[in-house]
Design an enzyme around this catalytic site. Structure first.
Site, PDB file in Angstrom:
ATOM      1  N   ASP A 214       0.650  -1.360  -0.161  1.00 56.13           N
ATOM      2  CA  ASP A 214       0.087  -0.064  -0.052  1.00 56.13           C
ATOM      3  C   ASP A 214       0.784   1.243  -0.053  1.00 56.13           C
ATOM      4  O   ASP A 214       2.035   1.374   0.466  1.00 56.13           O
ATOM      5  CB  ASP A 214      -1.006   0.022   1.307  1.00 56.13           C
ATOM      6  CG  ASP A 214      -2.030   0.957   1.277  1.00 56.13           C
ATOM      7  OD1 ASP A 214      -2.405   1.499   0.076  1.00 56.13           O
ATOM      8  OD2 ASP A 214      -2.757   1.225   2.098  1.00 56.13           O
TER       9      ASP A 214
ATOM     10  N   ASN B  26     -10.777  -2.460  -6.447  1.00 58.36           N
ATOM     11  CA  ASN B  26      -9.911  -1.796  -7.065  1.00 58.36           C
ATOM     12  C   ASN B  26     -10.529  -1.355  -8.420  1.00 58.36           C
ATOM     13  O   ASN B  26      -9.924  -0.334  -9.201  1.00 58.36           O
ATOM     14  CB  ASN B  26      -8.471  -2.206  -7.421  1.00 58.36           C
ATOM     15  CG  ASN B  26      -7.429  -2.288  -6.154  1.00 58.36           C
ATOM     16  OD1 ASN B  26      -6.646  -2.946  -5.948  1.00 58.36           O
ATOM     17  ND2 ASN B  26      -7.901  -1.275  -5.287  1.00 58.36           N
TER      18      ASN B  26
HETATM   19  C1  FPP Z   1      -2.214   0.114  -3.245  1.00 60.34           C
HETATM   20  O1  FPP Z   1      -1.608   1.668  -3.056  1.00 60.34           O
HETATM   21  C2  FPP Z   1      -1.584  -0.590  -4.284  1.00 60.34           C
HETATM   22  C3  FPP Z   1      -2.267  -1.083  -5.313  1.00 60.34           C
HETATM   23  C4  FPP Z   1      -3.705  -0.929  -5.702  1.00 60.34           C
HETATM   24  C5  FPP Z   1      -1.453  -1.800  -6.326  1.00 60.34           C
HETATM   25  C6  FPP Z   1      -0.327  -2.484  -5.925  1.00 60.34           C
HETATM   26  C7  FPP Z   1       0.535  -2.887  -7.163  1.00 60.34           C
HETATM   27  C8  FPP Z   1       1.875  -2.901  -7.113  1.00 60.34           C
HETATM   28  C9  FPP Z   1       2.751  -2.444  -6.192  1.00 60.34           C
HETATM   29  C10 FPP Z   1       2.537  -3.275  -8.450  1.00 60.34           C
HETATM   30  C11 FPP Z   1       2.259  -4.990  -8.614  1.00 60.34           C
HETATM   31  C12 FPP Z   1       3.076  -5.696  -9.403  1.00 60.34           C
HETATM   32  C13 FPP Z   1       2.623  -6.701 -10.473  1.00 60.34           C
HETATM   33  C14 FPP Z   1       4.043  -7.201 -10.984  1.00 60.34           C
HETATM   34  C15 FPP Z   1       1.354  -7.031 -10.581  1.00 60.34           C
HETATM   35  P1  FPP Z   1      -2.612   2.669  -3.662  1.00 60.34           P
HETATM   36  O2  FPP Z   1      -2.525   3.275  -4.837  1.00 60.34           O
HETATM   37  O3  FPP Z   1      -3.670   2.344  -3.021  1.00 60.34           O
HETATM   38  O4  FPP Z   1      -1.852   3.875  -2.688  1.00 60.34           O
HETATM   39  P2  FPP Z   1      -2.653   4.867  -2.006  1.00 60.34           P
HETATM   40  O5  FPP Z   1      -3.145   4.439  -0.789  1.00 60.34           O
HETATM   41  O6  FPP Z   1      -1.437   5.901  -1.327  1.00 60.34           O
HETATM   42  O7  FPP Z   1      -3.325   5.589  -2.654  1.00 60.34           O
END
Ligand code: FPP
Length: 247
Positions: free
Chosen positions: A28, A76
């Protein structure tokens, strides 16, 4: 130098025989990492993939048997289309660029989640990744994609009911029987859950499987999560008393 010194100390302190078998991670903070740097959110996800590469390498080196990464939740899809599209391009890209390294590290790729609702190109990338690595005997790298724990539990109940109706279930249902209907059927439960970015919640991730897991939270955003943070989590895990309800 200070970081290297601490990494060295922690690595020396970690007992190989007590390394968690299964580590699950809620990655996250990508969005906040980017926004705080004045960058578009997808830059955070891009950097997040770099962290995935490094964590996969280190977990495999430390002898962890299963690493489950929460890459895309059933919730998501509610994000802006452009961000969803970007997130969907990541597994495709990852399996393309990482296959050689995964092969040389003997890593086997799997996924949990509702695959049918993923775009065809993502399904194909996952299937190809699985096929190419299926005979690897090292760490299982398990991506949770279009994964939601409540959806998984309902799917399991549904499967159970239909098998019961067909007379395929003998005797009473117990925890072991139920677990066989989950996406994680062949995997041990996580010993350790890591969540980055300072949020202290489970967010519909592995609700059944985390029943006795040790939970470890850090304020660090996922793109900044380093080998040192992983070592800190492993060190703390090894120094906790797991009692599983006993005294
Ligand atoms: C949450 O951060 C993260 C996600 C929804 C996506 C996570 C995906 C990756 C780290 C890459 C995955 C890699 C592969 C190879 C499939 P957020 O966007 O919710 O962060 P925030 O809470 O700060 O907005």
């Amino acid at each position: 130098m200070k970081t290297e010194q601490r990494e060295y100390e922690l690595e020396a302190a970690i007992k190989t025989e007590k390394v968690p078998r299964h580590v699950a991670v809620i990655m996250d903070g990508n969005g906040r990492w980017a926004v705080e740097k004045g960058l578009p959110r997808h830059e955070g996800h891009r950097q997040g993939v770099e962290t995935v590469r490094s964590v996969v390498r280190h977990c495999s080196e430390f002898g962890i048997k299963v690493l489950t990464l929460f890459a895309f939740s059933t919730e998501n899809w509610k994000r802006p289309v452009r961000e969803v599209n970007y997130l969907m391009s990541l597994p495709v890209e990852y399996f393309k660029t990482e296959l050689d390294e995964l092969m040389s590290n003997n890593v086997q790729v799997r996924m949990i989640g509702d695959k049918k609702k993923l775009p065809r190109r993502v399904q194909k990338a996952v299937d190809d990744g699985f096929e190419a690595t299926r005979n690897n005997t090292g760490m299982i790298l398990n991506f949770a994609l279009n994964y939601g724990s409540r959806q998984e539990i309902i799917m399991a109940v549904d499967g159970l009911l239909s098998d019961a109706k067909e007379g395929r279930i003998k005797g009473k249902i117990n925890e072991k029987t139920f677990s066989r209907y989950m996406y994680t059927a062949e995997l041990p439960d996580p010993d350790l859950l890591i969540r980055t970015s300072g949020e202290i919640r489970i967010s519909n991730f592995l609700l059944w499987q985390l029943a006795y897991s040790e939970l470890w939270f850090t304020d660090v955003y996922w793109p900044d999560f380093s080998k040192l943070h992983l070592l800190e989590a492993l060190y703390e895990y090894q120094n906790r008393k797991r009692r599983f309800g006993k005294v």
